[in-house]
Design an enzyme around this catalytic site. Structure first.
Site, mmCIF file in Angstrom:
data_model
loop_
_atom_site.group_PDB
_atom_site.id
_atom_site.type_symbol
_atom_site.label_atom_id
_atom_site.label_comp_id
_atom_site.label_asym_id
_atom_site.label_seq_id
_atom_site.Cartn_x
_atom_site.Cartn_y
_atom_site.Cartn_z
ATOM 1 C CD GLU A 139 74.259 115.215 43.136
ATOM 2 O OE1 GLU A 139 74.696 116.036 42.307
ATOM 3 O OE2 GLU A 139 74.947 114.752 44.055
ATOM 4 C CE LYS A 153 78.528 118.017 41.422
ATOM 5 N NZ LYS A 153 77.448 117.163 41.925
ATOM 6 C CG HIS A 191 74.124 109.473 46.319
ATOM 7 N ND1 HIS A 191 75.436 109.823 46.458
ATOM 8 C CD2 HIS A 191 73.506 110.579 45.866
ATOM 9 C CE1 HIS A 191 75.602 111.069 46.118
ATOM 10 N NE2 HIS A 191 74.455 111.558 45.756
ATOM 11 C CG ASP A 242 74.554 134.438 35.719
ATOM 12 O OD1 ASP A 242 74.917 133.248 35.588
ATOM 13 O OD2 ASP A 242 74.985 135.349 34.996
#
Ligand code: MEV
Length: 429
Positions: free
Chosen positions: A82, A266, A380, A282
């Site tokens: 991202e 998130k 972004h 993991d």
């Protein structure tokens, strides 16, 4: 690592960046080349790691710069697809430098192994039998890994929980608390649970059904905090106080509303996972533990806290489970993961956990700062536009040209990128 500040890193070519990095961190070019596709995880290694292997899968690896964590300069490898994540973390780490960076710590690396005890008539009697033989059971569990014992780890405690009502009626759950030191710990804990099961059945007359690690690693927590003076937060027309208060208001939204908290967390995981992946750990385990921990009060909420200290500085902290290892598993197989740990000069799982949670906090700050001011899209846009240009078929210098035009037109769309590319190609003909 003398410093994690490498001014102009962003503007360099990839090979110049590797040179700068080699100079700054003392690793050889050869070691750093494990980050390049062909020198990383080999097909042979992949074939040993999973079944039916046919190849490997790559992600971009960026460097989180400017971090000072517990007084130590750290450059942080981050594997993520991202745009804006690596830049956001690096920028916030730069703001935090004025007050000495991030302070982080961990609780002991204790994992929980669960055993589900079924088919018992008298839960209380079974509980008593287990508690009476606790020392013997712990000793038995401790025998599975002499190396871990030598390093100071091993079985720590047995806890018994009653599940009073379930679709199959009441049953007992036995928690084996196991100090796994520098390992992630799943193998040691699962082995110990499997080893204890027959003795537990003999002691209680019951049947041990599941024997498995819990990913809600709420005894193995990592915490980070940072303080940012308002002067560091001011930009464009925004005053530092305005940005600070806007961040606190944004955090209050996440604290009070699970829909927002999910997105807020998130954003934290953008930073956390990127380091977890780069070090071969993991990330599903970390994700599962993080979100379950975010709901441990009974209501899903923010993993981080933001407020104002007595001097008017923005003060943030993050606490979450962090079951990562630096021995065993992919951390020791994938050459890129080995180099990632070397680059950060990490010598314990706790130190790695402290870095990860600091990056998570920086990432959260980057998102809240943008959201509370100009919005997330501006930052972004440029990087996203590059990806759109590549997806439209652009290569080389055309990528920059097309992405600049997409941003200028405020229309970062693949159909438009294709159109511009077509125009450029026909001009060439
Ligand atoms: C995007 O990947 C992450 C954010 O949505 C996080 C947030 O909203 O806090 C920007």
């Amino acid at each position: 690592m003398k410093t994690s500040r490498i001014p102009g890193f962003y503007t360099q070519t990839i090979s110049q960046r590797l040179d700068s990095l080699a100079q700054a961190c003392g690793l050889s070019q050869e070691e750093l080349s494990t980050f390049q596709h062909l020198a990383g995880l080999s097909l042979d290694q992949a074939n040993y790691m999973v079944e039916n292997a046919i190849g490997t899968f790559s992600l971009p690896l960026g460097l989180g710069l400017n971090f000072i964590i517990n007084g130590r300069e750290v450059v942080v490898p981050m594997a993520i697809e991202e745009p804006s994540v690596v830049a956001g973390a690096s920028f916030m780490a730069k703001l935090a430098r004025s007050t000495g960076g991030f302070v982080a710590n961990t609780t002991p690396p204790e994992m929980i192994g669960q055993m589900q005890l079924l088919d018992i008539n008298n839960l209380a009697a079974a509980r008593t039998a287990l508690l009476e033989h606790k020392d013997e059971l712990l000793q038995e569990a401790g025998q599975i890994d002499p190396v871990l014992n030598k390093l100071g780890g091993g079985a720590r405690n047995l806890e018994i929980r009653s599940i009073e009502s379930s679709p199959i009626g009441p049953f007992l759950v036995i928690h084996l608390i196991y100090d796994v030191r520098d390992a992630m710990g799943a193998n040691a804990v699962n082995t110990a649970c499997e080893r204890l099961a027959p003795r537990i059945e003999a002691l209680t007359g019951g049947r041990v059904h599941l024997r498995i690690l819990s990913n809600l690693a709420d005894r193995r927590l990592a915490r980070a905090s940072c303080t940012i003076p308002p002067t560091e937060l001011a930009f464009d027309a925004y005053s530092g106080e305005q940005v600070r208060d806007g961040i606190i208001e944004a955090w209050a939204f996440a604290v009070s509303d699970p829909y927002r908290a999910t997105t807020h967390n998130k954003g934290i995981m953008n930073g956390v996972d990127a380091v977890v992946i780069a070090t071969g750990n993991d990330w599903r385990a970390i994700e599962a533990g993080a979100h379950a921990y975010a709901a441990h009060s009974g209501r899903y909420t923010s993993l981080s806290t933001w407020g104002k200290d007595d001097d008017g500085n923005l003060a943030g902290s993050l606490e979450m489970p962090m079951a990562v290892g630096i021995v065993g598993g992919a951390t020791r197989v994938n050459p890129a993961a080995i180099t990632a740990l070397k680059l950060m000069q990490v010598t314990s799982a706790a130190q790695l956990a402290e870095i990860i949670v600091s990056v998570g906090l920086a990432q959260n700050l980057a998102a809240l700062r943008a959201l509370a001011t100009e919005g997330i899209q501006r930052g972004h846009m440029t990087l996203h536009a590059r990806q759109v240009a590549i997806a439209a078929g652009a290569s080389g210098a055309a990528i920059e040209k097309i992405s600049a035009q997409l941003v200028a037109e405020k229309s970062v769309r693949i159909d438009r990128a294709e159109e511009i590319l077509k125009g450029m190609l026909s001009n060439h003909d």
